[in-house]
Design an enzyme around this catalytic site. Sequence first.
Site, mmCIF file in Angstrom:
data_model
loop_
_atom_site.group_PDB
_atom_site.id
_atom_site.type_symbol
_atom_site.label_atom_id
_atom_site.label_comp_id
_atom_site.label_asym_id
_atom_site.label_seq_id
_atom_site.Cartn_x
_atom_site.Cartn_y
_atom_site.Cartn_z
ATOM 1 N N ASP A 137 -1.835 9.755 -10.918
ATOM 2 C CA ASP A 137 -1.746 8.600 -11.748
ATOM 3 C C ASP A 137 -0.250 8.290 -12.327
ATOM 4 O O ASP A 137 -0.052 6.768 -12.529
ATOM 5 C CB ASP A 137 -2.643 8.742 -13.092
ATOM 6 C CG ASP A 137 -4.267 9.009 -12.493
ATOM 7 O OD1 ASP A 137 -4.544 8.473 -11.535
ATOM 8 O OD2 ASP A 137 -4.893 9.541 -13.290
ATOM 9 N N GLU A 158 -4.665 2.535 -4.190
ATOM 10 C CA GLU A 158 -3.142 2.541 -4.113
ATOM 11 C C GLU A 158 -2.832 1.157 -3.618
ATOM 12 O O GLU A 158 -1.493 0.858 -3.163
ATOM 13 C CB GLU A 158 -2.586 3.517 -3.226
ATOM 14 C CG GLU A 158 -3.102 3.585 -1.677
ATOM 15 C CD GLU A 158 -4.193 4.283 -1.532
ATOM 16 O OE1 GLU A 158 -4.590 4.768 -0.458
ATOM 17 O OE2 GLU A 158 -5.331 4.581 -2.558
ATOM 18 N N ASP A 162 0.926 -1.397 -0.036
ATOM 19 C CA ASP A 162 -0.170 -0.038 0.075
ATOM 20 C C ASP A 162 1.045 1.135 0.025
ATOM 21 O O ASP A 162 1.871 1.328 0.879
ATOM 22 C CB ASP A 162 -0.867 -0.118 1.335
ATOM 23 C CG ASP A 162 -1.996 1.129 1.069
ATOM 24 O OD1 ASP A 162 -1.491 2.126 1.186
ATOM 25 O OD2 ASP A 162 -3.098 0.666 0.943
ATOM 26 N N ASN A 222 -2.042 13.264 -4.135
ATOM 27 C CA ASN A 222 -3.076 13.826 -5.062
ATOM 28 C C ASN A 222 -3.371 15.127 -4.674
ATOM 29 O O ASN A 222 -3.677 15.909 -5.557
ATOM 30 C CB ASN A 222 -4.469 12.661 -4.671
ATOM 31 C CG ASN A 222 -4.059 11.286 -5.589
ATOM 32 O OD1 ASN A 222 -3.169 11.399 -6.525
ATOM 33 N ND2 ASN A 222 -4.713 10.370 -5.207
#
Length: 809
Positions: free
Chosen positions: A693, A719, A676, A684
């Site tokens: 991305d 993620e 993770d 973000n």
Amino acid sequence: MPLQAVRPKILGFISEQASAWLVALVVLLAGCALTTIVAWAASDLYEQQVRQRFQLLVNERFARLQERFEDQEQRLNGLRRFFVNSDDVSREEFDGFAQPLLLRARAYSWAPRVFREQRGRFEQEMSRQIGRPYVIRELNAAGELVPAAERDEYVPVLYSQTQSLLGVPLGFDLLAQPLRRSTLERAHRSGKLAVSQPMQLVGVEPAYATGVLLVAPVAHLSSAESSSNEPYGYVMAVISMRQLVADGLPKPDLDNLVMQIVDTSDLQQRVLFESNNVVADSDLVSVRRLSLGDHVYALSLHPSQVFEQSNHSSLPTILSMGGLLSLLLSALLYVLVSQRQRALRLVDQRTAQLRLREQELRDAHGQLRSVLNAATQVAIIATDLRGIINTFNAGAEQMLGFKAEQVIGQLTLATLHSSSELEARSASLSVALGKRIPASQAMLVESPDNPHEAREWTLIRQDGSHLSVNMLGTVLLDDHGLWIGHLAIYLDITEQKRVYEALAARDRLLKKLSAHVPGGIFQFTLEPRDNWRFIYASDGMRDIYEIEVSALQQDANKVFERIHPQDAERVRTSIRLSALQLSHWREEYRVLLPQRGLRWIRGEATPEELPGGGTLWHGYVSDISDLKRVEEELRALSITDSLTGIHNRRYFQDRLKAEMVRLNRTSGALSVIMLDIDHFKRINDQHGHAVGDGVLQELCKRISQRLRRSDVFCRLGGEEFMVLCPNTDGEQAYGLALELWQSLRSAPMASVGIVTASFGVASWQADEGIDALLLRADSAVYVAKQAGRDRVEVVARALDPAGPQSGPH
């Protein structure tokens, strides 16, 4: 006159009474004698040709070597003239002039003469020029370079251009060694080029270590024409004899000559060069003299085994072929003479038997006439040489409506035929045979292309109606073999033509219908003893399998040769099952075509049982490659993550289920690695979702580069990612997780810097289900998050209510 009196002799000169063995023996001896003469002449010619070839090779090799020796002298003289014509030559000028001269030479050097009183000043000047200490040196007893002892004169190496990896030690005094000293002294006395005795070169391969030192004195231009020329230095060429001689020559296993070079002035007669190939067992030898400087070298040349093999004698071939031909000719004559003698004896026996049978044939002739008249379904008509009918049997009366008395002696065979057909046949035969064929005889003349062929004709009946017949004509011979007329046999084919025309119309209709149906239509049988056969195949079958329809009907196995090896047995099994159960056959399979490559085919057919055993299928096949391609593309989209290009959660779940089935069936090992991304929401929020991305894509790229071929990398969502590791125990999975963890934190990503992730590792345990395994991996990630992120954690045991248990990290 007796029969023996008119028989010719065998081959015109051998009497029939001669023994076949005697004739064969005489021919064999004569052939052996001729073979011996030819072999002797060929052997003498072979010896002359071999000597001529050897001398040509020797002359060419000697000319090449002498040219190379002279070239080395010219190169060293060129270097000497360079020093003579220059007041002062710098190191750069020497290197620029000497570098192109190194072809087939190991080194070129310049060594000035330095006297005792000049030594100190010379060493200081040279040290200043080259930027490092320069000392005139010599070799001591231990082989080490040390400062040279006090002498009246020195000749130290000042400039050197060499191919050796070790180079030439600058400052080495050439007068310190007897071999080089004697060479310099001879060059000094003669004022010309001098060559040393054979010496071992330093810093080269052992095979190239034997060589010589070529020395030329250098005097000032003002005294160059004086006989008492006093040199002020020497230019030298270090020459490896193997490099000079063997460069550019054929390889040992292709060389026709074996060479040896010896210095004639060397008391030890040491070999300067010797070929590596093997000397042939021959008395051919040639000795030539090569000159280099003031030495003369003896060049010995012998033929090699390559020369011997390429110039082998044809004497054994001539002897064997001559002996074989003589033996075959004698055997042939023996067979010819013995067979002729045996045939003549059989002729005498058969003649008596034929005369006994002649009477029997006359009796049978009458019986044959009765049989012909009894044939009522076939018209048999015989004519004389003029074509007038003299035999008209009952079958002809019934077929044409004429009575025999109306035809015999009254009509010709041509009057019963259609005149237009006779004229057309006459014209075609005249062209084919190159002579005019009358129309009245056109039906009796055989075609040169198809003799004895039964042709179709149209006859005119008594009532004027037309009758289609097949006619077979032949000549009639009397008892003495003389031509007396013709015999024509007619068979009514009216009904047969009607049936053929109906079948042809049906075939044309079927072909037209099948041409507009996509794919191919077929009738296929499976007969007893596993005999496969296509009864019918439309033109579409040719497009499907790229096999001609005629070839398919001859051999049905050609279709199975086109089917992919992995699908062929399945298709055969399904056909046999359909035949056994009389069930509808349907299969999809791959074919490998010569032009279009791999294609997908769908086939369907309905079976029916044949009365005599076996099964008949009526069906069709079609190309479904485009449909299969669309299905594959849809399947790939359904199991692939659109952003990162790796597998998605669905594919991971399917693979994990399959691996668990395998473990329950065969046991083994299985591990999963869950990761993770740390603080991905922060990425973000700070940089935008487009950068986020890109982080996901870069992470997938780095992870994929470190995974093994058997590992499965999937994105679970957001993620979170998962790596499925088949046949991998916990220790191996932990090592792989550490590599993946390190690959992320080892290098920053564009725009965001170092991106880390928390890794959890879990390995499958006996009697553990999918949910328990995934829960332990997820718990390991949770432990890693709680421990500060950016780490690898392992949950080694099944979870209990007390909470997650972590292993080493």
